[in-house]
Enzyme design. Structure first.
Site, short mmCIF file in Angstrom:
data_model
loop_
_atom_site.label_atom_id
_atom_site.label_comp_id
_atom_site.label_asym_id
_atom_site.label_seq_id
_atom_site.Cartn_x
_atom_site.Cartn_y
_atom_site.Cartn_z
N ASN A 201 49.49 80.64 17.48
CA ASN A 201 50.19 80.97 18.72
C ASN A 201 49.19 81.53 19.72
O ASN A 201 48.52 82.52 19.44
CB ASN A 201 51.29 82.01 18.43
CG ASN A 201 52.23 82.17 19.61
OD1 ASN A 201 51.84 82.04 20.76
ND2 ASN A 201 53.48 82.48 19.31
N HIS A 453 61.83 83.91 20.40
CA HIS A 453 60.85 83.27 19.52
C HIS A 453 61.41 81.94 19.04
O HIS A 453 62.62 81.82 18.78
CB HIS A 453 60.57 84.20 18.34
CG HIS A 453 59.52 83.69 17.40
ND1 HIS A 453 58.25 83.33 17.83
CD2 HIS A 453 59.54 83.44 16.06
CE1 HIS A 453 57.55 82.91 16.80
NE2 HIS A 453 58.30 82.96 15.72
N ASP A 470 56.77 78.45 11.17
CA ASP A 470 56.85 79.59 12.09
C ASP A 470 55.44 79.93 12.53
O ASP A 470 54.78 80.77 11.93
CB ASP A 470 57.52 80.76 11.38
CG ASP A 470 57.84 81.91 12.35
OD1 ASP A 470 57.38 81.84 13.50
OD2 ASP A 470 58.53 82.85 11.94
#
Length: 1113
Positions: A201, A453, A470
């Protein structure tokens, strides 16, 4: 109040890439589809997630809080102490800032850390659906003991009493915290446990990561990307196909998570884009359109259409005559309603629902005039990969905001779109195609409308095993987690006291499905195909193999670091090169000297041979000195290595000499040269000998340079070496010189005069000391700005080249000035006034720079409000070199005693709005503002009266009374608008009514058509019995709109965001109810719908709306 609830859990890790070593066929080849090999994965039992703790914080007297920071009481979660930290007035932005803070961070032992997944909520006390919630996760430690959101929600919304967040001056905040053991998280190996790796991320790119993982796990799509033509000369950061190929290849063969920076750079994104969360649906469309364009003219042209394109038929069919109009449209995804629908089938039912066109809404059929008709949509065909975008976000007309729909919404593992005899299909659809779909991916959004998220549940081979992707973390999940827990809705907490008749406590599930991907059963074998290295171009494999080798070298370097030490060797040549150029204090920057990477077990004598090869100085002519950091923070050669130390290993010397215990050994190589400049053996050093270094200062030219070193007796005096110093400087033999000892430079410069007739020992001179000297100061030289060494070093230490900018061009340097950090406020403005040719420096106003936003700070510097230039440039723990300036028309001290208001004046007889700056004493009233404004504006007639309005988001919130003091008026968030009061409004009779009139357009947002106000609002008197046609005439005259443009305008009574359109014959008075004069925007107004062609004016309170997703390359 504390309650226990089961939470979601999250993420992260680090990188390395391994490419399988195998013989491969040259690629890419024309696309072939092969069956995939059976996926092998280690079974991994689901990890039990820790319970979460919910903490509720009630903050009364919120608007009266006068502290910058405000902490909650301490609560315990996971056995640790926490508290919530807020900045009620914002943390240098016009948003509420909110963080989770480790309450006892100051008392925790060295090296502590803890990992937490948490959500923070500002509760809407009128309707909980509009609560603002954000989630994140973080590993807390001593350096980052608080974490959260600097821009949690706009202050304008929070402080607006009509919004529901501030009720009775009270704000309600909730924190939901779950804590995991750090070891569990960091020790997890996604590749080992699942066979897959995640994506890093970049800041706020989880939405992109979830989409990329979904597309990657459609093998046919991945194969097509591999077959897009690229060359070895392409740069991944400039080629979307190459960047995507590289990303997919690493996802397929890496052992650790993959970075996405190359891909986002190929999109043309900067760091700002990477930290701006966008919409998955929008990115999906933009990316697919871009790839479709890039695939044209290649072997994979049409792949996007083959995979994702379906077709629908829009029809209108007359009921009483034989007439039917149809239009075929293609789609890559379908947007399905969530609100009011229990599942996907209900959404499809609603999608194809027939609308009746009758009454006032009849259809004009060509050749048949107005007819009753039915209107609808049917599908001609569905694509092999069906992407369903769930409309979780929609516009709430009642609240005038976007909201998230967290209602329960079910979706099946198998979706049959042929059900009920093909009710969704058009008569022309190919009935031989079986539209039975299997669920492949579920993209989830966790959080609220203002942020959250994203992650994805995927089953790559359509087996029974699901995986959660994730960001960097990939875990195995069971089907219940994918379906039941992502339906949304509410969940009941277990009763703590089941014997009591307490109502169950329910909480909304903020994590729910946002996008679904289904694959048609009949196309499954073609789409879930085998993809291997033969599909990858050779140049890409070579490029990535080289990357892998470089990373392997770095990994090996790190892994072996404990076996090696770095030896940095400084020489006279380094000091000569650096002093007076890159540095002035001490002797050398060790980062710029020769480094040797030596195994710790290497004998030092062997290392000396390496030095001999490098510098051409024989081993027996080398003498090494160890550097030492002194208590005054200077770094000097401290002592020579002794003969017995040189018999040791390099690692032993490093450990003995380095109290900091880092991996470096710093040495000074003393080379003594004879008359012919050739190295000679260094003379033996006795206890009385000291090694001194000398710098020469030239005051006339402001130059300091290194001239050499001498070994002297500590019992001797500086007078004994004057001749040598004169010779080193090249002065005449009878030149008088002054000597100074350079003692330290942090936190301030200390350089003292050295007595030439006092021994070095009495002057406390020792090994490694620095003596600066210069010609004796004469009267003429005393006119130099820095006549001696101390003044020059003081100047060097504190000089600062400041970049000055104007507020009008905050990104452009106007000019630079060299100033001193010690300059006072007056010194700075006086020099600036001289630079720009201004007689009165008190008319200059300075504004500091925000190092984070790279923009001017909101508040300028007050007159003599700081002591020194260093204070002007400081921003938290950073220092800027930028100042903004403006030239005022009156002195700043006088201005600071005034209240400044920016008032937009709407001319009564001209189509123009001009913003005027009004400056009055703070104790003045609104009446004074109006009187001042009258002197600046052109009135329609001499006796015209003015009024002052408070406007926000193009709506009128307040009409000021003339006696109200201006001291408390805040035009930072609100726009102040002034206009003339028409005669008809001064005495409104019982048969007249005052209404608000706003301009608006209808905009199609991502999920809903919404009303968007613009322009300047105004008030209007309407009379009983007056029709719209009569009112339109008055409005056109007031706004000076040409007939051609005005004919296109529509008029509506707008209530709670919904327009009810009016006809010319409608009596407008009957549509508006009487309203009491209370604060806040009126819920009902007369809306003028037309195109916004007016140039945009920059008011202070405009919100910065999120940028649309764009891929530039």
């Amino acid at each position: 109040m504390t309650m226990i609830t089961p939470p979601p859990l999250d993420q992260q890790e680090d990188v390395e890439m391994l490419v399988p070593h195998s013989d491969v066929v040259e690629g890419p080849q024309p696309m072939e589809v092969a069956q995939p090999e059976a996926a092998a994965a280690v079974e991994n039992p689901p990890v039990e997630e820790p319970p979460s703790v919910k903490f509720t914080w009630l903050i009364p007297g919120f608007t009266r809080l006068n502290t910058r920071k405000h902490y909650s009481e301490v609560f315990v979660a996971g056995g640790y102490k926490w508290r919530v930290l807020i900045f009620p007035k914002g943390n240098n932005v016009d948003h509420l800032a909110m963080y989770l803070d480790v309450a006892d961070a100051a008392s925790l032992p060295y090296g502590w850390c803890r990992y937490s997944h948490f959500g923070l909520t500002v509760v809407n006390q009128i309707n909980n659906r509009y609560s603002v919630r954000k989630e994140t996760q973080h590993q807390f430690n001593s350096r980052e003991s608080d974490w959260g959101f600097t821009s949690f929600m706009p202050l304008g919304e929070l402080y607006d009493p009509t919004r529901g967040y501030l009720v009775n001056d009270t704000v309600l905040i909730e924190a939901e915290v779950s804590v995991r053991k750090v070891l569990d998280y960091w020790a997890y190996d996604s590749k080992k446990e699942t066979g897959f790796v995640g994506l890093k991320n970049q800041g706020a790119t989880c939405y992109m990561n979830s989409l990329l993982e979904t597309l990657y796990h459609i093998p046919y799509f991945r194969k097509a990307v591999y077959h897009m033509p690229t060359t070895e000369n392409d740069a991944p950061t400039a080629s979307i196909p190459l960047a995507l190929q590289s990303l997919f290849y690493k996802l397929q063969y890496n052992d650790t998570s993959v970075a996405t920076k190359e891909l986002t750079k190929s999109f043309g994104w900067d760091t700002y884009d990477s930290f701006m969360q966008h919409d998955v649906q929008e990115l999906n469309r933009v990316l697919c359109e871009k790839l479709e364009d890039k695939m044209k003219g290649t072997v994979v042209e049409g792949t996007i259409q083959k995979l994702f394109e379906g077709h629908q038929m829009n029809y209108i069919e007359c009921i009483n005559v034989d007439y039917k109009s149809t239009r075929k449209e293609s789609f890559y995804d379908l947007q399905l309603d969530v609100k009011g629908c229990k599942d996907v089938y209900a959404s499809f039912d609603k999608y194809v629902e027939v609308e009746r066109l009758e009454g006032d809404n009849k259809y004009h059929a060509e050749g048949h005039d107005l007819q009753d008709a039915k209107k609808g949509v049917l599908f001609m065909d569905f694509p092999p990969v069906l992407q369903l975008q769930l409309k979780r976000f929609e516009y709430d007309f009642m609240r005038d905001i976007m909201v998230k729909i967290n209602d329960r919404y079910e979706f099946p593992l198998q979706l049959d779109l042929d059900r009920e005899n093909g009710k969704y299909l058009s008569p022309d659809a190919d009935k031989s195609v079986r539209n039975l779909y299997t669920l492949h991916s579920v993209l989830v959004h966790s959080g609220g409308v203002n942020g959250g998220h994203y992650y994805a549940y995927i089953r790559p081979t359509l087996s029974d095993q699901w995986y959660k992707f994730d960001d960097e973390r990939v875990t195995k999940e069971d089907v219940n987690r994918v379906l039941e827990e992502q339906y949304g809705g509410e969940e009941e907490l277990p009763q703590n006291n089941p014997g009591f008749n307490n109502p169950p406590f329910k909480f909304t599930k903020y994590s729910n499905a946002y996008m679904l991907v289904y694959i048609r059963e009949s196309d499954k074998d073609k789409i879930i195909c085998n993809v291997d290295e033969k599909d990858v171009a050779e140049h890409l494999r070579v490029r990535l193999k080289k990357e892998q080798e470089e990373k392997e070298d770095k990994r090996k370097y790190k892994a072996e670091a404990h076996l090696f030490t770095t030896v940095k060797v400084a020489r006279d040549e380094d000091i000569t090169e650096q002093i007076g150029k890159n540095m002035y204090f001490d002797l050398v920057d060790h980062e710029k000297v020769k480094s040797f990477r030596i195994e710790k077990q290497t004998p030092f004598l062997l290392f000396k041979e390496e030095v001999a090869k490098e510098f051409g100085v024989p081993v027996e002519l080398q003498r090494f000195w160890i550097w030492a950091k002194r208590q005054n923070h200077t770094y000097r050669p401290n002592r020579p290595l002794l003969s017995h130390e040189e018999l040791q290993m390099v690692g032993h010397i490093r450990e003995a000499s380095n109290k900091a215990n880092n991996a470096e050994l710093k040495l000074f190589l003393e080379i003594v040269r004879g008359p012919d400049e050739r190295p000679i053996p260094p003379p033996a050093k006795s206890f009385e000998d000291i090694l001194l270094f000398f710098k020469l200062y030239d005051p006339e030219n402001g130059i300091l340079r290194y001239v050499g070193r001498l070994m002297v007796k500590n019992s001797s005096k500086p007078m004994d070496i004057i001749g040598e110093l004169i010779q080193m400087a090249g002065f005449a033999p009878d030149e008088e010189i002054e000597l100074f000892e350079e003692i330290k430079f942090q936190p301030c410069v200390m350089c003292e005069h050295l007595d030439k007739n006092m021994s070095f020992k009495l002057s406390q001179i020792e090994d490694g000391d620095i003596i600066c000297y210069q010609k004796a100061i004469s009267i003429q030289e005393n006119e130099c700005p820095y006549p001696d060494v101390p003044s020059f070093l003081e100047y060097v230490q504190n000089r600062e080249v400041v970049r000055f900018r104007t507020l009008e061009k905050p990104n452009d340097d106007e000019f630079t000035m060299e100033l001193s950090k010690l300059h006072s406020y007056d010194d700075v403005v006086d020099r600036l006034a001289e630079k720009i040719g201004l007689d009165d420096s008190s008319k200059i106003r300075l504004t500091p720079h925000n190092c984070y936003s790279q923009q001017p700070k909101p508040q300028p510097i007050k007159y003599r409000g700081v002591d020194h230039l260093s204070d002007m440039l400081a921003h938290y723990n950073q220092t800027s070199d930028i100042l903004y300036y403006e030239v005022l028309d009156i002195p700043l001290p006088e201005l600071q005693g005034l209240k400044i208001l920016n008032v937009a004046f709407h001319h009564a007889s001209k189509d123009e709005v001009i913003i005027h700056t009004i400056r009055l004493p703070k104790q003045s009233t609104v009446g004074d503002v109006i009187n001042e404004l009258k002197t600046k504006v052109e009135l329609s007639h001499q006796d015209a009266e003015l009024r002052l309005l408070e406007v926000f988001s193009h709506k009128i919130y307040k009409i000021f009374v003339s006696t109200e003091r201006i001291e408390n008026i805040n035009d930072s968030y609100w726009t102040l608008l002034a206009d003339e009061i028409p005669e008809e409004e001064k005495n409104i009779g019982p048969n007249a009514r005052l209404i608000h009139v706003y301009h608006f357009t209808k905009e199609s947002g991502p999920n809903q058509v919404q009303v968007h106000n613009f322009g300047d609002p105004f008030v209007l008197v309407i009379h009983e019995g007056e029709t719209l046609e009569e009112i339109k005439t008055r409005i056109q005259k007031k706004l000076h709109v040409p007939d051609e443009d005005f004919a296109k305008w529509k008029f509506a009574s707008v209530s709670t965001g919904r327009p009810d359109y009016l006809q010319d014959t409608d009596v407008v008075y009957n549509r508006f109810h009487q309203r009491k004069d209370v604060y806040g925007a009126w819920e009902q107004y007369l809306g003028l719908e037309h195109v916004d062609n007016a140039p945009k004016r920059a008011y202070h309170n405009r919100h910065a709306y999120e940028k649309p997703v764009k891929i530039y390359n």
